[in-house]
Structures are given as structure tokens and as C-alpha cells.
Design a protein around this motif. Sequence first.
Motif, short mmCIF file in Angstrom:
data_model
loop_
_atom_site.label_atom_id
_atom_site.label_comp_id
_atom_site.label_asym_id
_atom_site.label_seq_id
_atom_site.Cartn_x
_atom_site.Cartn_y
_atom_site.Cartn_z
N GLN A 159 -6.16 0.86 -7.00
CA GLN A 159 -5.20 0.92 -5.89
C GLN A 159 -5.45 2.16 -5.03
N ASP A 171 -6.49 1.88 -1.21
CA ASP A 171 -5.55 2.38 -0.20
C ASP A 171 -6.18 3.50 0.63
N ARG A 180 0.85 -1.19 0.00
CA ARG A 180 0.00 0.00 0.00
C ARG A 180 0.88 1.23 0.00
#
Length: 354
Positions: free
Chosen positions: A339, A343, A309
Motif C-alpha cells: 500500500q 500510494d 489511498r
Amino acid sequence: MDQLAVPDFSAGAMENWGLITYREAALFYAPDVSSEADKQRVTNIIAHELAHQWFGNMVTMSWWDDLWIKEGFATYIATLGMEKMCCKWNAYEEESLDNMLAILSTDAYCSTRPIHQPVTTANQIGGLFDPITYRKGAVIIRMMHMFIGDMAFRLGLNNYIERQAYGNAKQEDLWQALTQIAHDHSSLPKDLCLQTIMDSWTLQKGYPLIKVRRHYTNKCAVISQSRFKLQPEQQPNARQDQLFEQKRQYCWLVPISYTSELAHNFNSTEPQVWLRCTPKGEPLPLRLRYLPGEFEWIILNVQLTAPYRVDYDSCNWRLLIDALKGLDFQQIHVLNRAQLIDDAMTLAWTGQRS
Ligand SMILES: [Zn+2]
């Protein structure tokens, strides 16, 4: 290759050499009745079992602790096969993202385990058939494919299978075959070998959170790593082994690829730099230089290559959020959009971002 549906077969399928057996439901497909998703599911399981003819059958792991190699490869190679067979499914991106997000979630718990797990008794074997073996196995094989490049990956695997054919192998044999080719193709720094890199991913549980702090006037950034956990670090009434675990230092060799708003290079997944560890296994921070100024975002982990992450400083997060909310949001690769959202939501959940 014969394929047989067996009534009441307990597993989903079994890759017996020359006679693959399936649970009946795993092969059910009727063109007029079944959906496209059914077709994809059946294709996936057949591709998985066919991939096992090389990974598992032609080369078998020496012991159960390396189970992840055959299952990780069968899972990953199946997605490559599906992509080749029917590109409209977008199977490679979809399956890769599915595996990655599942692992970023399950592998963040304290209760997770390393992929390479010592096995000393027979009843430990069944517990290995889990998402860590299948999905994380596929995720780190994809990471390796992306950081050494397609040519070195294919040639290295050819060498590995030729050397180990009709025999048994350990993960070290795989790293050796791939390192040699990757060095020959200059797709891996000479001072790094696959074993050092991949041991950090297979022998340690979990994955890192990479912190990115940009210095906008100097046009650079400092990046650092620590293990990402969903649960708080300190637990009251922790046992001795839990206290030891809390103090343990984790460090991964992380391939860092990045791009910026103007450079806009989402095609190259080979790392520009490696985030490394000290000889004692402590994380070493790294400075990224020649970055853009304060009006341009940067993004790490092009195409979600590696399982980590990223937490940026507030200013870079703001630039990325504005880009995602703008009309031109598709300028950011679809895997990186996933992503960023995952995240941001997870870091908000753990209280690290608001
Ligand atoms: Zn399998």
C-alpha cells in the motif's frame, strides 16, 4: 457436481446448476507439464464457479443492476477456498492485493462507474462484466468481512442465503441480514447500518483519498476525505454534464483502522473509528487522539482493508520511509508495505507528493 470442458466455449466458464461448463483451456492441467501457477489458475476458476452455486444459483439477483453481488462473492469466496485448500499459495493475500491494486488504478479515472449500475436495455448487460463488477465487488465484500468480523460475516451470510434460497434478492436484502447479525455481535456501531455504509461504496463511483495531518505536540491527527482522481479536476472546454460532475461532492463511510510503530497491531482489521458524512452527504473531518509522538510512525488501513489511498504529512511519510528502508522493514505488514509503495508512487505521479 458435473464439470464439463466444451470446445470453443465462448465464456471462461458458466456456473449452470449441476453442470458447470468451461472453455477447454480453463481446465487444462497436466501434473508433469503444467506450472504451479497453472494449477492455481485452474483452481481459481473452479472455486469461482462452485461459489456461484450459492451466490447466483441458489440466490439469484433480482435484476442485472445487482450483478456485482454474485460475481463479487464468487470472486471473493474463491480466494477463501483456495487459501483453505493450499495455504502455500498465499492465495488470499495475493488475490486480495491483486484486486485491490487493480481497482485503486482503474477506479481512479473519471470514466469509471458505480458498482451498482442501472440497467434498462439488454445491450447494457454485456458491459457490466468488467473489473468493477468482479474485482471491486470482491474488494468491498472483503472490506465488509474485515470490518464486521468473521463470525458476523458467516452468520449473516447464512441468514441471507436461508431467507432468500431458491429466489431472487437485491443488495438491500443482503445488508439487512448482515446488519442484524453485526449489531447482535456488537461488531457494528448501533447508529450505523450496512445499507448506509455500503450504499456509499456501491452507488458512488471511485474511492477516497484520506489525508492524515498529525499534530505531534498534541499527539493527535486530523483526517479528511475527498475523491481520488488520476486526472486533473478542471478540464478546459468541459461539457455541462462534466462541469456538474466536477462540482459533485463525494463522501464515503470509511472504516478507519490504524496502528503505530510501538502498538504494532497488524492483526486487528476492525475499525477503531468511522469517517462519516453530514446528512447532506458532505465529508466530515475526524480527529484521531492518543497517538504517539514525533519519533513513531502511524499507518492507516491495516492489511489494506478498504479501497482508499492515504496521504500523510511529510514527517509521517519520512518515518515510514525510514522504516521501509531499515533492516526491520518486515515489522510493517506485507499488504501495508505494498500500500505504501503504491500510494507514494501514485501520489508522485499525480503531483501530490514529490
Ligand atoms: Zn462468475
